[in-house]
Structures are given as structure tokens and as C-alpha cells.
Design an enzyme around this catalytic site. Structure first.
Site, short mmCIF file in Angstrom:
data_model
loop_
_atom_site.label_atom_id
_atom_site.label_comp_id
_atom_site.label_asym_id
_atom_site.label_seq_id
_atom_site.Cartn_x
_atom_site.Cartn_y
_atom_site.Cartn_z
N ASP A 30 0.86 -1.18 0.00
CA ASP A 30 0.00 0.00 0.00
C ASP A 30 0.89 1.23 0.00
O ASP A 30 1.99 1.21 0.57
CB ASP A 30 -0.91 0.01 1.24
CG ASP A 30 -2.11 0.93 1.05
OD1 ASP A 30 -3.22 0.42 0.82
OD2 ASP A 30 -1.93 2.18 1.10
N ASN A 210 -24.33 -6.14 -7.12
CA ASN A 210 -24.60 -4.95 -6.30
C ASN A 210 -25.83 -4.20 -6.80
O ASN A 210 -26.60 -3.65 -6.01
CB ASN A 210 -23.37 -4.03 -6.27
CG ASN A 210 -22.37 -4.48 -5.21
OD1 ASN A 210 -22.66 -5.39 -4.44
ND2 ASN A 210 -21.21 -3.86 -5.18
N CYS A 262 -19.68 1.00 -1.35
CA CYS A 262 -19.89 0.17 -2.55
C CYS A 262 -21.21 0.42 -3.26
O CYS A 262 -21.21 0.93 -4.38
CB CYS A 262 -19.78 -1.31 -2.16
SG CYS A 262 -18.10 -1.75 -1.72
C1 UDX Z 1 -22.12 -4.64 -0.30
C2 UDX Z 1 -22.44 -6.02 -0.87
O1 UDX Z 1 -23.35 -6.68 0.02
C3 UDX Z 1 -21.17 -6.83 -1.04
O2 UDX Z 1 -21.47 -8.09 -1.64
C4 UDX Z 1 -20.20 -6.07 -1.90
O3 UDX Z 1 -18.98 -6.78 -2.02
C5 UDX Z 1 -19.93 -4.68 -1.34
O4 UDX Z 1 -21.17 -3.99 -1.15
P1 UDX Z 1 -21.51 -3.68 2.10
O5 UDX Z 1 -21.34 -2.35 1.46
O6 UDX Z 1 -20.50 -4.13 3.11
O7 UDX Z 1 -21.57 -4.84 0.99
O8 UDX Z 1 -22.92 -3.63 2.84
P2 UDX Z 1 -24.29 -4.42 2.88
O9 UDX Z 1 -24.33 -5.28 4.08
O10 UDX Z 1 -24.64 -5.06 1.59
O11 UDX Z 1 -25.29 -3.20 3.15
C6 UDX Z 1 -25.28 -2.07 2.28
C7 UDX Z 1 -26.23 -1.01 2.78
O12 UDX Z 1 -27.57 -1.42 2.59
C8 UDX Z 1 -26.11 -0.65 4.25
O13 UDX Z 1 -26.20 0.76 4.39
C9 UDX Z 1 -27.29 -1.34 4.89
O14 UDX Z 1 -27.72 -0.68 6.05
C10 UDX Z 1 -28.31 -1.22 3.77
N1 UDX Z 1 -29.37 -2.25 3.82
C11 UDX Z 1 -29.04 -3.57 3.72
C12 UDX Z 1 -30.69 -1.87 3.92
O15 UDX Z 1 -31.02 -0.67 4.00
N2 UDX Z 1 -31.66 -2.83 3.96
C13 UDX Z 1 -31.37 -4.15 3.86
O16 UDX Z 1 -32.31 -4.96 3.89
C14 UDX Z 1 -30.02 -4.54 3.74
#
Ligand code: UDX
Length: 436
Positions: A30, A210, A262
Site C-alpha cells: 500500500d 450490487n 460500494c
Molecule cells: C455490499 C455487498 O453486500 C457486497 O457483496 C459487496 O462486495 C460490497 O457492497 P456492504 O457495502 O459491506 O456490501 O454492505 P451491505 O451489508 O450489503 O449493506 C449495504 C447497505 O444497505 C447498508 O447501508 C445497509 O444498512 C443497507 N441495507 C441492507 C438496507 O437498508 N436494507 C437491507 O435490507 C439490507
């Protein structure tokens, strides 16, 4: 196997530590010297469950090292690209400057037969372009997208739902796939599906996954808008929909919507790339997905304003949560912090608390008030807004205890994570999102 992991952020640091934990010899690279020093000392530069343990274990085993010199990647059989691909300033497309810089840095150290395995989320077509760039070195580019969720990153890396490897349909590509199969031998033996595709499909899997997840969340949030207007309850609706095995209950949690490093930027980059390909209309719905998601923040603010009788100026509002989701200290595009900032913009006296993300939040938004102790945030509050469903708030906060601290028993449940009946029974005015 000897491997390098280039880029040691949320993705790369976890990947490096996880690979060392299953027996590989890993060097993480990094450009950030401080991050490298922290990782070498066994300390995680961000909050991620189990990561510290893996870093310590890796250090003690001698199989995990970090460096800020790209030359240290020389000699590795496989180089994982795990650098960030943020949104370009002023646009929606992905900024590939870190991907290109990683390739620039790596080029002088590549040997014929080396495998470059891309993990970063990139617009479709990037892998083929990188393959052309490194062709003279004799190295092979394969694409191996990463689906880990923050907060579950170690678990998702060691026991993924599936492994996807995209490669060119030639001898070098086949060899690249074989190398990756060896890297992940333990997971493959345990029955993890290992899908081999072309480069473009592998890149698309990540963007499409995603986009689908974001669409699912925005779908239920659109239903929350309808529920609000019709007197229905979106949480019950989601339960009833979720029992349909074709639909499933996961990612049907209505509330203030999705954020993080993401989903928001990935759906924008996906749509931007589709437009470049002349197929913008195919994913036009993603603009709606984005718009529905952003409306949820506005809706949460409106609920607070209405609950306070239209007067928020000078009122004290406790915001429980700052991270974009629990088990993370990540505040990138956090919907909850956005709600806090908007309330502050209306003149409210906002106090934010969070078990992990407080320092990051305070650095990014010094105009907000902060309290490390949940009780200090609640004390004398005119209204409470829960924006991140940490166990500390969802499970451990009793309505009676909180009621003894606040000035006004008004709670806005931005994640629909509380037992509404219990809060109402304790004398609280409870407002969910899309709930009766
Ligand atoms: C996401 C994807 O799940 C993962 O596969 C990818 O590699 C990166 O992006 P992440 O960003 O860690 O992962 O979060 P995730 O758990 O998917 O939640 C994303 C957002 O959606 C959060 O803000 C969460 O609070 C929100 N969310 C999730 C909701 O509002 N409702 C839900 O039912 C699920």
C-alpha cells in the site's frame, strides 16, 4: 503460494490476512506508510471483526508482511489487485486511476507466467484493457471479483458463497484459472461453487450483484412510501413477501436506505458504463433505485420535523449511529450521518453517538455534536433517531432507561429495528419508516 495483494483497504487488508491464514505467503502493498506500519504491527487500520486476530496470527507465522514498496511484490506468483475505484469527482463513472497506478508500479516487477488477479470493482472492459497493457511482460490477467460485506469481511473471504474467475479462453487464461483454483483449494474442496467465465462476465457479475441488492432495498423502500400513504405496514409486507422462496426476506429491510463505499457508487458506475456502451436504457431503472434511496433520508428528516411539531431549530436531537451499517466504522455515504447533517442544517442541536465510527464521523463533520457514551447523547434530547441498527441500540437499549434520560419521548426508528409496541408501552411516540 507466494502472492502479493496490492491495495490494503477494507478489501485488500482482509484478503491478505485471510490468504495468510490459510497457509499462503503474502505481501500486502500500500502507498500509505502509516497504514503499512499499523498492519505490520498487527493492528487493523479500520474496524473489522476478526481482522486483528488474523493480522496477529499472520505476523507470528511469518507468512504475512506489508510494505509500501512495489518492488516487494516481485517474485509473487499471483498479484491480487485490491485498490479502490471511487466515483470520479463531479461524475458518476468509476475513477480507475488507482488501478492504472497499481499496474504502472507492478509492470517493472512482472515475470512471464505471473498472474494478475483483479478484485477491485471495475467497469466492464477494464480487465481486457489491462491485459493489453501487461501483454509484453508475459503476465496473465484474470478477474476474480470480491463480494465481501464489511463487518463480515473475514467470514465472507474465507467461506464465500461462490468464487468467480474470468479469463481469456487461451492457454495463459487456463493457467491463470488453475492458479486461482490452487489459491482457493480449501474453499473449493469444501464445496464452494467455482465458476469460470470470460473476463467481461466476471467484471459484470460484481456490478450486477450490487445493482440487484440495491434494487431489492430500494424496491422495499418504494413499498414503504406506498405503505405510508395507504396506512399499511412495510415490515409486515416484507415478512409476507420474504416467505416466497422466489423472493426471500434478505435485503428487504426498509428504512433510511443503503450507503457505504460500494452500493451507491457501484450502481452509478454501472449505469455510467452502460451509457458508454450505448445501453443506458437497459439500466435506466438504476437512476430510480438511486433516487428512491436518497428520498429515504429526506423522509427521515421529515419524520423528525413533523414529530417535533415543525420546530427543530435549537431542539436537541440524539442520533444513534454514524456508521453506514453495524459492525463497521465506515462512514462513506452513511445515510444516517446524512440525516444528522441535514437536521443540523435546519438548526437542530444534533448529538451523534456510535460504538465504532465516532472518530471518523467527527473528522468528516466537525459541525455536529458527538458523545462517546450513548447515555450522554440521550440526555435531555427532544427526539431520538436511530440510524444504525447496532445491538447497543436495537437490542440493549430499554425504552424505560432511555425514557429516564430524554426530555421528549419521541423516537424515529430509521432502521425499523425496534419493538414498536414495547416503546409505545413505555410512553414513547414511536415512528417507524413505512410502518403503521
Ligand atoms: C455490499 C455487498 O453486500 C457486497 O457483496 C459487496 O462486495 C460490497 O457492497 P456492504 O457495502 O459491506 O456490501 O454492505 P451491505 O451489508 O450489503 O449493506 C449495504 C447497505 O444497505 C447498508 O447501508 C445497509 O444498512 C443497507 N441495507 C441492507 C438496507 O437498508 N436494507 C437491507 O435490507 C439490507
Amino acid at each position: 503460494m507466494r502472492m502479493s495483494v496490492i491495495g490494503c483497504g477494507y478489501l485488500g487488508a482482509v484478503h491478505a490476512a485471510a490468504m495468510a491464514s490459510i497457509g499462503h505467503d503474502v505481501i500486502g502493498i500500500d502507498v500509505d506508510e502509516r497504514k503499512v506500519a499499523a498492519l505490520n504491527a498487527g493492528s487493523a487500520p479500520f474496524f473489522e471483526p476478526q481482522l486483528t486476530e488474523l493480522l496477529t496470527e499472520g505476523r507470528e507465522s511469518g507468512r504475512l508482511r506489508f510494505s509500501d514498496r512495489m518492488a516487494d511484490a516481485a517474485g509473487a506468483q499471483v498479484h491480487f489487485l485490491a485498490v479502490g475505484t471511487p466515483q470520479i469527482p463531479g461524475g458518476h463513472a468509476a475513477d480507475l486511476r488507482y488501478v492504472d497506478a497499481a499496474i504502472d508500479g507492478l509492470l517493472p516487477h512482472l515475470r512471464p507466467g505471473d498472474v494478475i488477479a483483479g478484485k477491485s470493482t471495475v467497469p466492464v472492459g477494464t480487465a481486457a484493457r489491462l491485459a493489453t497493457r501487461v501483454a509484453d511482460s508475459g503476465a496473465t490477467v484474470v478477474w476474480n471479483p470480491e463480494f465481501l460485506r464489511e463487518g463480515w469481511a473475514v467470514h465472507d473471504t474465507l467461506t464465500p458463497d461462490r468464487l468467480v474467475v474470468g479469463a481469456e479462453p487461451d492457454a495463459a487464461g487456463e493457467r491463470g484459472v488453475a492458479v486461482l483454483r490452487e489459491v482457493y483449494a480449501a474453499a473449493v474442496e469444501a464445496g464452494t461453487p467455482f465458476l469460470v467465465t470470460d473476463l467481461a462476465t466476471a467484471e459484470l457479475v460484481k456490478g450486477a450483484a450490487n445493482a440487484f441488492l440495491a434494487t431489492k432495498i430500494s424496491f422495499i423502500n418504494a413499498m414503504a412510501e406506498i405503505a405510508d400513504a395507504s396506512g399499511a405496514d412495510v415490515a409486515l409486507l416484507a415478512d409476507a413477501l420474504g416467505h416466497d422462496s422466489r423472493i426471500g426476506r434478505r435485503y428487504l429491510g426498509a428504512g433510511i436506505g443503503f450507503g457505504g463505499g460500494c452500493l451507491p457508487k457501484d450502481i452509478r458506475a454501472f449505469a455510467a458504463r452502460a451509457e458508454e456502451l450505448g445501453r443506458g436504457e437497459a439500466v435506466g431503472f438504476l437512476h430510480e433505485v438511486d433516487a428512491i434511496n436518497l428520498r429515504r433520508r429526506e423522509r427521515a428528516v421529515q419524520l423528525v420535523v413533523d414529530a417535533l411539531g415543525g420546530l427543530v431549530f435549537g431542539r436537541r436531537i440524539a442520533v444513534l449511529g454514524a456508521a453506514f451499517k453495524p459492525f463497521s466504522d465506515d462512514i462513506r455515504d452513511s445515510p444516517g450521518l446524512d440525516v444528522a447533517v441535514r437536521l443540523r442544517g435546519l438548526g437542530a442541536d444534533v448529538v451523534v453517538t456510535d460504538p465504532a465510527a465516532l472518530d471518523n464521523a467527527a473528522a468528516a463533520h466537525p459541525q455536529l455534536g458527538y458523545a462517546r457514551d450513548r447515555n450522554d447523547a440521550l440526555r435531555e434530547a427532544d427526539a431520538v433517531v436511530i440510524v444504525t441498527e447496532w445491538d447497543e441500540y436495537r437490542r440493549d437499549l430499554s425504552p424505560a432507561h432511555a425514557g429516564g434520560l430524554v426530555r421528549g419521548r419521541i423516537i424515529i426508528d430509521g432502521r425499523n429495528c425496534l419493538d414498536a409496541a414495547a416503546w409505545r408501552a413505555a410512553g414513547w411516540q414511536y415512528h417507524g419508516m413505512g410502518r403503521r
